[in-house]
Write a protein that holds these residues in place. Structure first.
Motif, mmCIF file in Angstrom:
data_model
loop_
_atom_site.group_PDB
_atom_site.id
_atom_site.type_symbol
_atom_site.label_atom_id
_atom_site.label_comp_id
_atom_site.label_asym_id
_atom_site.label_seq_id
_atom_site.Cartn_x
_atom_site.Cartn_y
_atom_site.Cartn_z
ATOM 1 N N ARG A 207 0.816 -1.222 0.000
ATOM 2 C CA ARG A 207 0.000 0.000 0.000
ATOM 3 C C ARG A 207 0.850 1.273 0.000
ATOM 4 O O ARG A 207 0.320 2.371 0.131
ATOM 5 C CB ARG A 207 -0.927 0.004 1.221
ATOM 6 N N VAL A 208 2.163 1.104 -0.177
ATOM 7 C CA VAL A 208 3.077 2.255 -0.212
ATOM 8 C C VAL A 208 3.315 2.656 -1.658
ATOM 9 O O VAL A 208 3.592 1.818 -2.512
ATOM 10 C CB VAL A 208 4.412 1.893 0.476
ATOM 11 N N HIS A 209 3.216 3.967 -1.931
ATOM 12 C CA HIS A 209 3.327 4.449 -3.307
ATOM 13 C C HIS A 209 4.535 5.368 -3.537
ATOM 14 O O HIS A 209 4.723 5.841 -4.651
ATOM 15 C CB HIS A 209 2.039 5.163 -3.710
ATOM 16 N N CYS A 210 5.328 5.598 -2.505
ATOM 17 C CA CYS A 210 6.540 6.404 -2.693
ATOM 18 C C CYS A 210 7.711 5.481 -3.037
ATOM 19 O O CYS A 210 7.634 4.256 -2.870
ATOM 20 C CB CYS A 210 6.837 7.205 -1.428
ATOM 21 N N PRO A 211 8.819 6.023 -3.524
ATOM 22 C CA PRO A 211 9.999 5.194 -3.796
ATOM 23 C C PRO A 211 10.462 4.460 -2.538
ATOM 24 O O PRO A 211 10.429 5.008 -1.429
ATOM 25 C CB PRO A 211 11.044 6.215 -4.263
ATOM 26 N N LEU A 212 10.906 3.226 -2.730
ATOM 27 C CA LEU A 212 11.292 2.360 -1.618
ATOM 28 C C LEU A 212 12.727 1.884 -1.789
ATOM 29 O O LEU A 212 13.121 1.429 -2.870
ATOM 30 C CB LEU A 212 10.360 1.147 -1.550
ATOM 31 N N GLN A 213 13.487 1.961 -0.712
ATOM 32 C CA GLN A 213 14.854 1.446 -0.643
ATOM 33 C C GLN A 213 14.937 0.529 0.577
ATOM 34 O O GLN A 213 14.433 0.864 1.656
ATOM 35 C CB GLN A 213 15.834 2.608 -0.484
ATOM 36 N N VAL A 214 15.562 -0.641 0.405
ATOM 37 C CA VAL A 214 15.737 -1.568 1.525
ATOM 38 C C VAL A 214 17.200 -1.986 1.587
ATOM 39 O O VAL A 214 17.806 -2.323 0.565
ATOM 40 C CB VAL A 214 14.833 -2.812 1.407
ATOM 41 N N CYS A 223 17.587 -12.661 9.868
ATOM 42 C CA CYS A 223 16.875 -12.980 8.627
ATOM 43 C C CYS A 223 16.844 -14.490 8.406
ATOM 44 O O CYS A 223 17.848 -15.092 8.015
ATOM 45 C CB CYS A 223 17.536 -12.281 7.434
ATOM 46 N N VAL A 224 15.703 -15.078 8.666
ATOM 47 C CA VAL A 224 15.511 -16.521 8.482
ATOM 48 C C VAL A 224 14.400 -16.723 7.462
ATOM 49 O O VAL A 224 13.340 -16.098 7.585
ATOM 50 C CB VAL A 224 15.159 -17.190 9.832
ATOM 51 N N PRO A 225 14.626 -17.515 6.415
ATOM 52 C CA PRO A 225 15.774 -18.389 6.198
ATOM 53 C C PRO A 225 17.023 -17.673 5.677
ATOM 54 O O PRO A 225 18.119 -18.193 5.804
ATOM 55 C CB PRO A 225 15.261 -19.401 5.180
ATOM 56 N N SER A 226 16.871 -16.493 5.075
ATOM 57 C CA SER A 226 18.044 -15.792 4.561
ATOM 58 C C SER A 226 17.672 -14.359 4.209
ATOM 59 O O SER A 226 16.490 -14.012 4.054
ATOM 60 C CB SER A 226 18.592 -16.487 3.297
ATOM 61 N N VAL A 227 18.701 -13.520 4.082
ATOM 62 C CA VAL A 227 18.490 -12.148 3.598
ATOM 63 C C VAL A 227 17.893 -12.179 2.201
ATOM 64 O O VAL A 227 16.953 -11.428 1.888
ATOM 65 C CB VAL A 227 19.810 -11.365 3.617
ATOM 66 N N ALA A 228 18.408 -13.032 1.341
ATOM 67 C CA ALA A 228 17.918 -13.104 -0.040
ATOM 68 C C ALA A 228 16.441 -13.475 -0.088
ATOM 69 O O ALA A 228 15.687 -12.950 -0.918
ATOM 70 C CB ALA A 228 18.744 -14.114 -0.830
ATOM 71 N N HIS A 229 16.018 -14.358 0.794
ATOM 72 C CA HIS A 229 14.605 -14.743 0.828
ATOM 73 C C HIS A 229 13.737 -13.542 1.191
ATOM 74 O O HIS A 229 12.711 -13.293 0.540
ATOM 75 C CB HIS A 229 14.395 -15.873 1.836
ATOM 76 N N ARG A 230 14.147 -12.802 2.200
ATOM 77 C CA ARG A 230 13.364 -11.625 2.598
ATOM 78 C C ARG A 230 13.369 -10.558 1.504
ATOM 79 O O ARG A 230 12.355 -9.902 1.270
ATOM 80 C CB ARG A 230 13.882 -11.065 3.923
ATOM 81 N N ALA A 231 14.499 -10.397 0.842
ATOM 82 C CA ALA A 231 14.548 -9.448 -0.269
ATOM 83 C C ALA A 231 13.574 -9.855 -1.363
ATOM 84 O O ALA A 231 12.913 -9.001 -1.975
ATOM 85 C CB ALA A 231 15.967 -9.364 -0.821
ATOM 86 N N LEU A 233 10.736 -11.443 -0.945
ATOM 87 C CA LEU A 233 9.378 -11.138 -0.500
ATOM 88 C C LEU A 233 9.052 -9.661 -0.722
ATOM 89 O O LEU A 233 7.928 -9.309 -1.112
ATOM 90 C CB LEU A 233 9.220 -11.496 0.984
ATOM 91 N N VAL A 234 10.041 -8.799 -0.464
ATOM 92 C CA VAL A 234 9.837 -7.368 -0.717
ATOM 93 C C VAL A 234 9.668 -7.115 -2.208
ATOM 94 O O VAL A 234 8.756 -6.391 -2.640
ATOM 95 C CB VAL A 234 11.013 -6.550 -0.151
ATOM 96 N N ARG A 235 10.518 -7.726 -3.011
ATOM 97 C CA ARG A 235 10.470 -7.516 -4.456
ATOM 98 C C ARG A 235 9.131 -7.980 -5.045
ATOM 99 O O ARG A 235 8.637 -7.391 -6.008
ATOM 100 C CB ARG A 235 11.620 -8.272 -5.114
ATOM 101 N N ALA A 236 8.520 -8.990 -4.436
ATOM 102 C CA ALA A 236 7.253 -9.512 -4.951
ATOM 103 C C ALA A 236 6.133 -8.479 -4.855
ATOM 104 O O ALA A 236 5.223 -8.476 -5.688
ATOM 105 C CB ALA A 236 6.864 -10.783 -4.205
ATOM 106 N N VAL A 237 6.175 -7.608 -3.846
ATOM 107 C CA VAL A 237 5.117 -6.600 -3.700
ATOM 108 C C VAL A 237 5.567 -5.221 -4.156
ATOM 109 O O VAL A 237 4.727 -4.346 -4.396
ATOM 110 C CB VAL A 237 4.596 -6.531 -2.248
ATOM 111 N N GLN A 238 6.880 -5.014 -4.265
ATOM 112 C CA GLN A 238 7.423 -3.732 -4.723
ATOM 113 C C GLN A 238 8.533 -4.016 -5.744
ATOM 114 O O GLN A 238 9.729 -3.932 -5.443
ATOM 115 C CB GLN A 238 7.978 -2.930 -3.529
ATOM 116 N N GLU A 242 14.560 -0.445 -4.562
ATOM 117 C CA GLU A 242 16.029 -0.423 -4.636
ATOM 118 C C GLU A 242 16.547 -1.220 -3.438
ATOM 119 O O GLU A 242 16.346 -0.819 -2.291
ATOM 120 C CB GLU A 242 16.522 1.019 -4.588
ATOM 121 N N ILE A 243 17.186 -2.346 -3.693
ATOM 122 C CA ILE A 243 17.608 -3.252 -2.624
ATOM 123 C C ILE A 243 19.131 -3.366 -2.609
ATOM 124 O O ILE A 243 19.759 -3.553 -3.662
ATOM 125 C CB ILE A 243 16.951 -4.636 -2.783
#
Length: 279
Positions: A207-214, A223-231, A233-238, A242-243
């Protein structure tokens, strides 16, 4: 790494509702939200540099540092009250950048989803929570004895626990980060886990419409199971987020690699703000 220099002369905070608000520097406003068991000192290695190009608004969140206790421990009430108090603190600021670390990252996403779309110019999350209970995560946390009754044991336990979940290494017991964390946990009056262990981050980010950086430290042990996994999940909705995953750092990424983090934040927020303003 060497301990960072102390904070620049810290002004007494203004109390706005249940927030303690400190302002540094001048320029476009950049609001910093700290992590759980923290305070504005989670940004000790970053404020001085960021304040060279922004008005840095460093908060103590309700129940932390110099801020009052929250009126309620209910997560949605806490977030709703925080949104009202932040809007009041920034009433005359115009659009502002929002940066949140860990628990503060979970809150920053929730706030960006709630606040009017024109208010938050860009959103940066550092090692955010809000991915739900991490099944199978095992952290070698040790009990922390009383600082008054066992000062040496207290410092040793704080250092061990910093290495277990905050940093990429166990700091020496005489490092400044041990004092920083010890002082913060002594003043904690809200359990951040009721928010940071909820499965809410991706729903809020949708529901966020501004630019996003993580930003994550590559050695973030939370980060379980991994940082890449969490990244992912973020990429799937945004998809346009910028990660960055920074080597040599753990969860407390802005403390362990402060120059790299500050440079990313500066570039991203200056660009995002400029893109909003007609030339």
């Amino acid at each position: 790494m060497n301990a960072p220099l102390p904070l620049p002369a810290s002004p007494a905070p203004a109390i706005v509702g249940t927030l303690a608000v400190r302002r540094f520097g001048a320029g476009r406003p950049l609001v910093l939200l700290h992590g759980g068991s923290g305070s504005h000192t989670h940004w000790i290695a970053n404020i001085d540099r960021l304040a060279q190009g922004f008005e840095v608004v460093a908060l103590d969140l309700p129940g932390y540092g110099d801020a009052p206790r929250p009126a309620s421990r209910d997560p949605e009430t806490y977030i709703g009250s925080l949104a009202e108090d932040l809007a009041a603190a920034m009433a005359d600021a115009g659009p502002f950048g929002l940066v949140g670390f860990s628990f503060g990252g979970t809150l920053a996403a929730a706030l960006a989803a709630r606040l009017p779309g024109s208010q938050v110019s860009a959103l940066t999350l550092l090692g955010p929570g809000g991915f739900g209970v991490p099944e199978g995560r095992r952290l070698p946390i040790v009990p922390t004895p009383s600082a008054a009754q066992d000062p040496a044991g207290h410092r040793a336990a704080v250092a061990q626990n910093l290495g277990a979940f905050m940093m990429s290494r166990v700091p020496a017991v005489d490092e400044a980060v041990v004092d920083l964390h010890s002082a913060n946990i002594a003043r904690q009056r809200f359990d951040s886990r009721v928010i940071s262990l909820a499965d809410r981050l991706t729903g809020d980010l949708a529901r966020v419409h501004c630019p996003l950086q993580v930003i994550w430290g590559a050695k973030d042990q939370l980060c379980v199971p991994s940082v890449a996994h969490r990244a992912g999940l973020v990429r799937a909705v945004q998809p346009d987020a910028e990660i960055h995953i920074l080597p040599g750092a753990g969860h407390f990424v802005q403390y362990e690699v402060p120059d790299a983090v500050a440079a990313l934040i500066e570039t991203f927020h200056h660009q995002a703000f400029s893109n909003r303003v007609p030339s």
